[in-house]
Design an enzyme around this catalytic site. Structure first.
Site, short mmCIF file in Angstrom:
data_model
loop_
_atom_site.label_atom_id
_atom_site.label_comp_id
_atom_site.label_asym_id
_atom_site.label_seq_id
_atom_site.Cartn_x
_atom_site.Cartn_y
_atom_site.Cartn_z
N ARG A 138 -22.92 20.78 3.03
CA ARG A 138 -23.14 19.34 2.84
C ARG A 138 -21.93 18.64 2.21
O ARG A 138 -21.63 17.49 2.52
CB ARG A 138 -24.39 19.15 1.97
CG ARG A 138 -24.78 17.70 1.67
CD ARG A 138 -26.05 17.68 0.84
NE ARG A 138 -26.30 16.37 0.24
CZ ARG A 138 -26.99 15.39 0.83
NH1 ARG A 138 -27.48 15.56 2.03
NH2 ARG A 138 -27.18 14.24 0.20
N ILE B 218 -25.51 9.11 3.11
CA ILE B 218 -26.04 10.41 3.53
C ILE B 218 -27.33 10.60 2.73
O ILE B 218 -27.36 10.40 1.51
CB ILE B 218 -25.02 11.54 3.26
CG1 ILE B 218 -25.56 12.88 3.76
CG2 ILE B 218 -24.63 11.63 1.81
CD1 ILE B 218 -24.52 14.01 3.68
N SER B 219 -28.41 10.92 3.42
CA SER B 219 -29.72 10.96 2.78
C SER B 219 -29.83 12.07 1.73
O SER B 219 -29.13 13.09 1.80
CB SER B 219 -30.83 11.16 3.83
OG SER B 219 -30.91 10.06 4.69
N GLN B 220 -30.71 11.87 0.79
CA GLN B 220 -31.09 12.87 -0.20
C GLN B 220 -31.49 14.16 0.51
O GLN B 220 -32.18 14.12 1.54
CB GLN B 220 -32.26 12.28 -0.98
CG GLN B 220 -32.96 13.19 -1.95
CD GLN B 220 -34.25 12.52 -2.44
OE1 GLN B 220 -34.67 11.49 -1.92
NE2 GLN B 220 -34.86 13.11 -3.46
#
Length: 221
Positions: A42, A68-70
């Site tokens: 990530r 960028i999502s959790q």
């Protein structure tokens, strides 16, 4: 699949900790999803200055007023797609490519649409550098889907829409699953739609908050 040796990555421990403390502890159970989240680096999908925060329990900016999502939301949405490995998946909102990389670990083919050219280029670079060759990205209006490649076994929308875009429903295969945040500008409900022989079935997975889905069947820019 990614060719590089992830175990040589010094961030592997951070990913393992993320999976255990943020995903497993909150009820993510799909073993394939957990494995993908533990493999995909990530930190390579965020700005270099933010790499130390990449495995934290929060979204991060990726430029162009996008995020960028959790990690938990990525896992929750991915698990809802119920991927077995043979599917053709459509992603709306490539961003920097992280969600597409997760999908590439779990499905046969991934098609991703990004409306911002700079992000689409960045996503391509990130995915190619990690040797994900089963992902195709194009620049365009994601609310229109990708009719030339339809139907799709699964569709994931990583931006919030005021309603479910009809073209995406039209491009969902029989038995297919669509995961999308639906609501207003400030809060949405994560919605799972299944295309069954009897018609559309809806399942609501709780509140969430995403950036706007811009397009003909979303928000105006």
């Amino acid at each position: 699949m990614m060719a590089q040796n992830i175990m040589s990555d010094p961030q592997a421990a951070a990913r393992k900790r993320m999976v255990q403390t943020q995903l497993v502890s909150r009820g993510i159970r799909d073993a394939r999803v957990l494995l993908a989240m533990s493999k995909v680096p990530r930190h390579l999908f965020v700005e270099e200055a933010l790499q130390g925060q990449a495995y934290g329990d929060f979204p991060l900016p990726i430029g162009e007023q996008q995020t960028i999502s959790q990690p938990y939301i990525v896992a929750l949405m991915t698990e809802a797609l119920e991927l077995l490995g043979t599917e053709k998946v459509l992603e709306i909102g490539a961003g920097s490519g992280y969600q597409a990389a997760i999908l590439a670990e779990l499905a046969a083919q991934v098609f991703s649409i990004e409306r911002i050219p700079a992000l689409a280029s960045r996503a391509r670079r990130n995915l190619e550098s990690l040797r994900y060759f089963n992902v195709k990205i194009k620049v365009g209006d994601g609310t229109l889907g990708w009719p030339e490649e339809a139907p799709f076994d699964a569709i994931i929308v990583t931006a919030a829409s005021p309603a479910i875009p009809q073209p995406l429903l039209n491009q969902l295969a029989l038995g297919g699953r669509l995961v999308i945040p639906v609501g207003d500008c400030y809060s949405q409900t994560l919605t799972v739609v299944r295309q069954s022989p009897e018609g559309l079935e809806f399942d609501y997975r709780g509140g969430c908050r995403f950036v706007k889905l811009i397009g003909s069947y979303g928000w105006s820019e």
